[in-house]
Design a protein around this motif. Structure first.
Motif, short mmCIF file in Angstrom:
data_model
loop_
_atom_site.label_atom_id
_atom_site.label_comp_id
_atom_site.label_asym_id
_atom_site.label_seq_id
_atom_site.Cartn_x
_atom_site.Cartn_y
_atom_site.Cartn_z
N VAL A 157 0.84 -1.20 0.00
CA VAL A 157 0.00 0.00 0.00
C VAL A 157 0.87 1.25 0.00
CG1 VAL A 157 -1.64 1.35 1.38
CG2 VAL A 157 -2.01 -1.10 1.04
N LEU A 160 2.29 1.71 -3.46
CA LEU A 160 1.26 2.15 -4.39
C LEU A 160 0.94 3.63 -4.22
CD1 LEU A 160 -1.21 -0.87 -4.25
CD2 LEU A 160 -0.25 0.08 -6.34
N THR A 231 2.34 1.38 -11.13
CA THR A 231 1.27 2.23 -10.62
C THR A 231 1.37 3.64 -11.18
OG1 THR A 231 1.30 0.97 -8.56
CG2 THR A 231 0.16 3.08 -8.52
N PHE A 254 -6.74 1.06 -7.62
CA PHE A 254 -5.67 0.60 -6.74
C PHE A 254 -6.05 0.58 -5.26
CE2 PHE A 254 -3.07 2.62 -10.29
CZ PHE A 254 -2.88 1.41 -10.94
N ASN A 259 -7.32 -2.60 -2.41
CA ASN A 259 -6.99 -2.88 -1.01
C ASN A 259 -7.84 -3.98 -0.38
OD1 ASN A 259 -5.06 -0.93 -1.29
ND2 ASN A 259 -5.82 0.41 0.33
N ALA A 262 -6.94 -7.55 -1.72
CA ALA A 262 -5.52 -7.91 -1.81
C ALA A 262 -5.12 -9.07 -0.91
CB ALA A 262 -4.66 -6.69 -1.47
N THR A 284 -2.28 -4.40 -6.18
CA THR A 284 -2.27 -4.50 -4.72
C THR A 284 -2.21 -5.95 -4.27
OG1 THR A 284 -3.89 -2.72 -4.95
CG2 THR A 284 -3.27 -3.37 -2.71
N THR A 288 1.10 -8.05 -2.83
CA THR A 288 1.04 -8.66 -1.50
C THR A 288 1.40 -10.14 -1.56
OG1 THR A 288 -0.66 -7.07 -0.79
CG2 THR A 288 -0.46 -9.10 0.49
#
Length: 336
Positions: A157, A160, A231, A254, A259, A262, A284, A288
């Protein structure tokens, strides 16, 4: 001396374009609330893939539990079950002991603490229903400084945010659409340099500074660089086609969609089907997964996440170059 009509300034500010932007902000905000609350308000295990060392009838019972929390694949022995977890083909394993009353459940909290806890609850319920005991073994535990394996998600995060903020700043300072491909190339070169520094900074923070994800410095650095560049490039491309609205679309993709899907706070098999379906294909989620696989699973199953990140980066580059060939937007811009 001429006096301005009261309220004329306010009326002048409330143009249709301004009202449209305000409405757009409201829609993004409400989408944010719907996406986060919709995906997180009632986490429930659904089809968590596990290996089972058990007779076929017993494995079938596991596969048909009420609510379908598990998706079971029968394997020959514990070694094979552990390999499936390490290779990211299974999230856990249920090992039935034919010569005793105590079974074993293998979990991997490195893939996400809530998912490991959900598997434990299901396993304990199954064992209790059969009048058996259960031993739980974490074969890929999250690190001592990485509670619930959340560091990977917050690292992604942070990267991003840096990527789309950089692109947003370029759009504000220099106009959202570069005048020609050469200027678009300069923006991409700037984004690439920033991405390398951003990836380096993130790796330094989680490894030598906080020791949250130690021992994988170089790999994390370059995953971060790829993610930030992709991104930024995608946000620049969206700006080139949509103007300032492109920034909002980037946030929608994104953040609003990316989130919750993800696998950060709640993993893929604990959230509703819509978010489960899109999570692997947004940077995302791909990022991860890539970080967790590097840190806790010996770098296995990195192909798809890296292809997704690379695909977004390539799409951003191509679309920005195409967008720079379109008619230049009106208004004063600075060559950046």
């Amino acid at each position: 001396m001429h006096n301005a009509t009261p309220g004329a300034g306010a009326r002048g500010a409330l143009t249709p374009g301004t009202l449209a932007l305000v409405l757009g902000v409201l829609l993004v905000q409400l989408s944010f609330l719907l996406s986060y609350i919709g995906s997180f308000h009632a986490p429930d295990p659904q089809g968590i893939p596990i290996a089972a060392v058990a007779p076929q009838k017993a494995a079938d019972r596991l596969d048909r539990l009420p609510g379908d929390p598990l998706s079971v694949t029968v394997v020959e022995d514990e070694h094979t079950a552990r390999e499936r977890i390490r290779e990211r083909k299974a999230e856990g394993a249920y090992l039935m002991n034919p010569r005793g009353s105590r079974d074993t459940l293998l979990v991997a909290s490195g893939a996400g603490g809530p998912q490991a806890q959900a598997l434990r609850k299901v396993g304990e319920r199954v064992a209790a229903d059969q009048g058996r005991q259960l031993k739980v073994v974490d074969v890929a535990p999250s690190g001592e400084q990485d509670h619930e394996s959340l560091t990977a998600f917050y690292l992604i995060v942070g990267w991003l945010v840096g990527g789309y903020l950089l692109a947003s700043l370029m759009g504000v300072l220099a106009g959202t659409r570069p005048a020609r491909p050469g200027l678009a190339g300069l923006r991409l070169a700037g984004a690439a340099g920033y991405a390398v520094l951003s990836g380096l900074g993130g790796a330094i923070i989680v490894d030598p500074v906080l020791h949250a994800l130690p021992g994988h410095f170089v790999a994390l650095w370059w995953v971060g660089a790829l993610l930030v560049f992709g991104t930024a490039a995608c946000t620049l491309a969206l700006e080139a086609f949509l103007g300032v609205v492109g920034i909002g679309v980037a946030v929608l993709i994104f953040v609003v969609l990316g989130n919750p899907s993800a696998g950060g706070a709640f993993q893929q098999h604990l959230i509703p089907s819509f978010w489960r379906a899109i999570g692997d294909w947004i940077p995302t989620g791909a990022g991860t997964t890539a970080v967790r696989n590097i840190v806790y699973f010996s770098g296995n199953a990195l192909g798809t996440p890296l292809l997704v990140l690379g695909g977004w980066a390539l799409a951003g580059v191509v679309l920005l170059l195409v967008g720079s060939l379109r008619r230049r937007e009106r208004g004063l811009t600075l060559p950046l």
